[in-house]
Write a protein that holds these residues in place. Structure first.
Motif, PDB file in Angstrom:
ATOM      1  N   GLU A  79     -11.801  -0.506  10.613  1.00 64.95           N
ATOM      2  CA  GLU A  79     -10.515  -0.693   9.953  1.00 64.95           C
ATOM      3  C   GLU A  79     -10.743  -0.631   8.457  1.00 64.95           C
ATOM      4  OE1 GLU A  79      -7.370  -1.059  11.312  1.00 64.95           O
ATOM      5  OE2 GLU A  79      -8.343  -0.604  13.214  1.00 64.95           O
ATOM      6  N   GLN A  80      -9.839   0.039   7.765  1.00 65.80           N
ATOM      7  CA  GLN A  80      -9.950   0.179   6.327  1.00 65.80           C
ATOM      8  C   GLN A  80      -8.582  -0.095   5.725  1.00 65.80           C
ATOM      9  OE1 GLN A  80     -10.615   4.200   4.591  1.00 65.80           O
ATOM     10  NE2 GLN A  80     -12.594   3.337   4.022  1.00 65.80           N
ATOM     11  N   ALA A  81      -8.552  -0.823   4.636  1.00 67.23           N
ATOM     12  CA  ALA A  81      -7.277  -1.108   3.981  1.00 67.23           C
ATOM     13  C   ALA A  81      -6.623   0.201   3.578  1.00 67.23           C
ATOM     14  CB  ALA A  81      -7.502  -1.990   2.765  1.00 67.23           C
ATOM     15  N   GLY A  82      -5.372   0.343   3.952  1.00 69.37           N
ATOM     16  CA  GLY A  82      -4.640   1.561   3.631  1.00 69.37           C
ATOM     17  C   GLY A  82      -3.642   1.293   2.526  1.00 69.37           C
ATOM     18  N   THR A  83      -2.785   2.247   2.299  1.00 69.45           N
ATOM     19  CA  THR A  83      -1.741   2.073   1.305  1.00 69.45           C
ATOM     20  C   THR A  83      -0.682   1.141   1.875  1.00 69.45           C
ATOM     21  OG1 THR A  83      -0.644   4.041   2.121  1.00 69.45           O
ATOM     22  CG2 THR A  83      -2.123   4.332   0.253  1.00 69.45           C
ATOM     23  N   GLY A  84      -0.215   0.238   1.071  1.00 70.96           N
ATOM     24  CA  GLY A  84       0.759  -0.723   1.557  1.00 70.96           C
ATOM     25  C   GLY A  84       0.066  -1.806   2.360  1.00 70.96           C
ATOM     26  N   ALA A  85       0.787  -2.390   3.291  1.00 67.86           N
ATOM     27  CA  ALA A  85       0.253  -3.489   4.090  1.00 67.86           C
ATOM     28  C   ALA A  85      -0.425  -3.018   5.364  1.00 67.86           C
ATOM     29  CB  ALA A  85       1.394  -4.445   4.440  1.00 67.86           C
ATOM     30  N   ARG A  86      -0.474  -1.735   5.588  1.00 69.83           N
ATOM     31  CA  ARG A  86      -0.978  -1.202   6.847  1.00 69.83           C
ATOM     32  C   ARG A  86      -2.437  -0.743   6.741  1.00 69.83           C
ATOM     33  NH1 ARG A  86       2.559   2.858  10.507  1.00 69.83           N
ATOM     34  NH2 ARG A  86       1.128   2.891  12.237  1.00 69.83           N
ATOM     35  N   ALA A  87      -3.280  -1.245   7.617  1.00 74.46           N
ATOM     36  CA  ALA A  87      -4.680  -0.813   7.662  1.00 74.46           C
ATOM     37  C   ALA A  87      -4.774   0.479   8.458  1.00 74.46           C
ATOM     38  CB  ALA A  87      -5.536  -1.884   8.309  1.00 74.46           C
ATOM     39  N   GLN A  88      -5.768   1.279   8.140  1.00 76.08           N
ATOM     40  CA  GLN A  88      -5.999   2.533   8.851  1.00 76.08           C
ATOM     41  C   GLN A  88      -7.359   2.475   9.524  1.00 76.08           C
ATOM     42  OE1 GLN A  88      -5.528   5.971   6.404  1.00 76.08           O
ATOM     43  NE2 GLN A  88      -3.490   5.401   5.714  1.00 76.08           N
ATOM     44  N   THR A  89      -7.465   3.150  10.637  1.00 76.99           N
ATOM     45  CA  THR A  89      -8.745   3.239  11.331  1.00 76.99           C
ATOM     46  C   THR A  89      -9.454   4.500  10.858  1.00 76.99           C
ATOM     47  OG1 THR A  89      -7.809   2.131  13.243  1.00 76.99           O
ATOM     48  CG2 THR A  89      -9.866   3.299  13.575  1.00 76.99           C
ATOM     49  N   VAL A  90     -10.702   4.333  10.464  1.00 75.19           N
ATOM     50  CA  VAL A  90     -11.523   5.450   9.999  1.00 75.19           C
ATOM     51  C   VAL A  90     -12.606   5.693  11.049  1.00 75.19           C
ATOM     52  CG1 VAL A  90     -13.115   6.228   8.196  1.00 75.19           C
ATOM     53  CG2 VAL A  90     -11.104   4.882   7.584  1.00 75.19           C
ATOM     54  N   TYR A  91     -12.824   6.964  11.357  1.00 75.29           N
ATOM     55  CA  TYR A  91     -13.819   7.357  12.358  1.00 75.29           C
ATOM     56  C   TYR A  91     -14.956   8.103  11.689  1.00 75.29           C
ATOM     57  CZ  TYR A  91     -10.341   6.002  15.726  1.00 75.29           C
ATOM     58  OH  TYR A  91      -9.441   5.263  16.455  1.00 75.29           O
TER      59      TYR A  91
END
Length: 118
Positions: free
Chosen positions: A67-79
Motif C-alpha cells: 500500500e502506498q499513500a496516493g493523492t487525496g485520502a485514498r491509498a493505492q496498491t503498488v505491485y
C-alpha cells in the motif's frame, strides 16, 4: 519439475502462459513497479479481471504488493516483480524462444535466400 525427456521441450509455465499475466509480468519487468490503476489502463482490463490475475501472481510469489499513500485520502496498491517472478519470466521467454526456433525448422539455418550476396 522433472527433467524433460531428450528431444522434448519442457512445459511452459501455465501461470505465465496466459496473455494478461504475461503482459503484467513483462510490463513490471521493464517498469519496476506500477499501481493497480496504471496496470488497468495499460492492459485495458476490468478491475475484477486484473484483480484475479494479480492475486494469482502474488500467491505464486511472482509479485509483491504494498500500500502506498496516493493523492487525496485514498491509498493505492503498488505491485513489483519479485526475484522469483523475474526468474520465471526469463525461463518462460527462453522456453518460448526455443519453441519459436523449432518453428523455423532446419532450413532456417541453411537458407541463403535472405542473406546478402558476397
Amino acid at each position: 519439475m522433472s527433467a524433460p525427456l531428450p528431444g522434448v521441450l519442457p512445459p511452459l509455465d501455465p501461470l505465465l502462459h496466459q496473455p494478461a499475466r504475461t503482459q503484467i509480468v513483462a510490463f513490471l519487468s521493464g517498469r519496476g513497479e506500477a499501481t493497480f490503476a496504471e496496470l488497468k489502463r495499460v492492459l485495458g482490463v476490468t478491475d475484477g479481471n486484473l484483480g484475479a490475475h494479480l492475486a494469482k501472481l502474488v500467491e505464486a510469489g511472482y509479485l509483491e504488493s504494498a500500500e502506498q499513500a496516493g493523492t487525496g485520502a485514498r491509498a493505492q496498491t503498488v505491485y513489483r516483480l519479485t526475484a522469483a517472478g523475474r526468474a520465471a519470466l526469463a525461463e518462460y521467454v527462453a522456453r518460448m524462444s526455443a519453441l519459436m526456433a523449432l518453428s523455423a525448422g532446419p532450413a532456417a539455418d541453411t537458407d541463403t535466400s535472405l542473406k546478402p550476396s558476397t
